[in-house]
Design a protein around this motif. Structure first.
Motif, PDB file in Angstrom:
ATOM      1  N   LEU A 252      63.627  38.114  57.033  1.00  0.00           N
ATOM      2  CA  LEU A 252      64.573  38.304  55.922  1.00  0.00           C
ATOM      3  C   LEU A 252      64.235  37.071  54.865  1.00  0.00           C
ATOM      4  N   HIS A 253      63.955  37.658  53.597  1.00  0.00           N
ATOM      5  CA  HIS A 253      63.790  36.546  52.819  1.00  0.00           C
ATOM      6  C   HIS A 253      64.358  36.807  51.224  1.00  0.00           C
ATOM      7  N   GLY A 254      64.793  35.739  50.401  1.00  0.00           N
ATOM      8  CA  GLY A 254      65.310  35.951  49.205  1.00  0.00           C
ATOM      9  C   GLY A 254      64.253  36.147  48.158  1.00  0.00           C
ATOM     10  N   HIS A 286      67.277  30.826  49.021  1.00  0.00           N
ATOM     11  CA  HIS A 286      66.916  30.190  50.269  1.00  0.00           C
ATOM     12  C   HIS A 286      67.833  30.275  51.381  1.00  0.00           C
ATOM     13  N   PHE A 287      68.999  30.535  51.055  1.00  0.00           N
ATOM     14  CA  PHE A 287      70.142  30.626  52.095  1.00  0.00           C
ATOM     15  C   PHE A 287      70.792  31.783  52.345  1.00  0.00           C
ATOM     16  N   PRO A 288      70.108  32.767  52.726  1.00  0.00           N
ATOM     17  CA  PRO A 288      70.572  34.163  52.897  1.00  0.00           C
ATOM     18  C   PRO A 288      72.056  34.340  53.630  1.00  0.00           C
ATOM     19  N   HIS A 289      71.809  33.490  54.589  1.00  0.00           N
ATOM     20  CA  HIS A 289      73.014  33.575  55.722  1.00  0.00           C
ATOM     21  C   HIS A 289      74.482  33.116  54.992  1.00  0.00           C
ATOM     22  N   GLN A 290      74.175  32.224  53.949  1.00  0.00           N
ATOM     23  CA  GLN A 290      75.350  31.745  53.138  1.00  0.00           C
ATOM     24  C   GLN A 290      75.662  32.593  52.031  1.00  0.00           C
ATOM     25  N   GLU A 291      74.647  32.916  51.392  1.00  0.00           N
ATOM     26  CA  GLU A 291      74.797  33.873  50.106  1.00  0.00           C
ATOM     27  C   GLU A 291      75.286  35.288  50.475  1.00  0.00           C
ATOM     28  N   GLN A 292      74.647  36.058  51.260  1.00  0.00           N
ATOM     29  CA  GLN A 292      75.148  37.309  51.691  1.00  0.00           C
ATOM     30  C   GLN A 292      75.375  37.519  53.288  1.00  0.00           C
ATOM     31  N   PRO A 293      76.173  36.610  53.584  1.00  0.00           N
ATOM     32  CA  PRO A 293      76.698  36.532  55.078  1.00  0.00           C
ATOM     33  C   PRO A 293      76.943  37.936  55.639  1.00  0.00           C
ATOM     34  N   GLU A 294      77.705  38.816  54.914  1.00  0.00           N
ATOM     35  CA  GLU A 294      77.967  40.383  55.741  1.00  0.00           C
ATOM     36  C   GLU A 294      76.764  41.059  55.931  1.00  0.00           C
TER      37      GLU A 294
END
Length: 307
Positions: A252-254, A286-294
């Motif tokens: 997964l990549h932003g 760079h932080f998908p887990h924080q930016e789009q957690p769901e």
């Protein structure tokens, strides 16, 4: 004068438990929730275990044992002066899986943690059931892009190249680690950076980086990567990384990632022998887990439930 900080600042309360586990000659701080098959989360720079607080509870609720670790040198884990090479960091992960009482794990890594995930899957293939990588190219793909794309990936790596400067850790922690906040804002997507949740997370990361020796250890991983390019150990590391990844891999990549460019990361699929899937996330940095957690939690669950 910066107020003193110790590692109790990362003992954040929540629907999870904190404990310490010894693996690969080092004591690690782990945070876990739920029971079931092990899902091990590896954070990146300049984060710590709390990078995964959204995912921990959701993955646990879905019937898995979710464990987030402070990597060697970070948070409340040990901070030895050595061991920040790719071999040892991958060995830490393999050792942690065993120390947690499991033979295999689903591995999820972001940023530098994603690169350790790639290395672990290459060096310890029997222990990685499936791999999920966020915001991280395969180390060999990143190495190639730094050489072949000077106006792109090499320019994007400019801030990280400064880590080679002696005593840069003192710059990193100056003014209550203000530079950590600058990195998060520079690499994160604009929509996330403008939120109150971002400000709370930035405060946590800045505080964690001010734990004594944490900044030095964090930079040592990048310093080893540069130094090893000219040494026999680095040559062997590259040679071993050429083993194809046999764990089914989701990347997964932003689309807005300015630290690891999407075009750099996308070339990582060539190292995957097993099932491989690439997904580009629009409006994410760079932080998908924080930016789009769901969204990220849903993708992780989709991937690990199929194997």
């Amino acid at each position: 004068m910066n107020p003193a900080v110790d590692d109790t600042c990362v003992m954040i309360d929540g629907p999870w438990s904190h404990r310490f586990v010894s693996a690969n000659g080092t004591r690690f701080h782990v945070v876990e929730a739920g029971t079931g098959p092990l899902v091990l989360f590896l954070h990146g720079f300049p984060e710590f275990w709390y990078a995964w607080h959204h995912q921990l509870t959701a993955i646990a609720d879905a019937g898995f044992r979710a464990v987030a670790v402070d990597l060697r040198g970070y948070g409340a884990s040990d901070k030895p002066p050595r061991g920040y090479d790719g071999y040892t960091m991958a060995g830490d992960v393999a050792g942690l899986i065993r120390a947690l009482g499991e033979r295999t794990a689903y591995l999820v890594g972001a940023g530098y943690g994603g690169m350790i995930g790639w290395a672990t899957a290459a060096f310890h293939p029997k222990q990685v059931r499936r791999l999920v990588v966020l915001g991280a190219a395969h180390p060999l793909r990143l190495r190639a892009a730094l050489a072949a794309d000077p106006r792109g990936q090499l320019a994007a790596a400019g801030p990280v190249l400064k880590f080679q400067l002696p005593r840069f850790e003192h710059v990193l922690t100056r003014n209550n680690a203000a530079l950590v906040g600058e990195y998060l804002a520079m690499w994160g997507g604009p929509a996330w950076v403008s939120t109150d949740e971002y400000r709370d997370y930035e405060r946590c990361c800045r505080e964690a980086m001010r734990i004594p020796q944490a900044a030095f250890c964090a930079l040592e991983t990048y310093r080893w990567a540069a130094r090893s390019a000219l040494r026999l150990q680095g040559y062997r590391f590259v040679k071993h990384l050429q083993r194809p990844i046999t764990a089914p891999t989701l990347q997964l990549h932003g689309a807005l990632d300015t630290a690891v460019l999407p075009r750099t990361a996308q070339g990582s699929g060539r190292y995957a022998l097993a099932e491989y899937e690439w997904r580009l996330l629009p409006d994410v940095g760079h932080f998908p887990h924080q930016e789009q957690p769901e969204l990220v939690t849903g993708e992780i669950l989709r991937w690990i439930k199929t194997g």
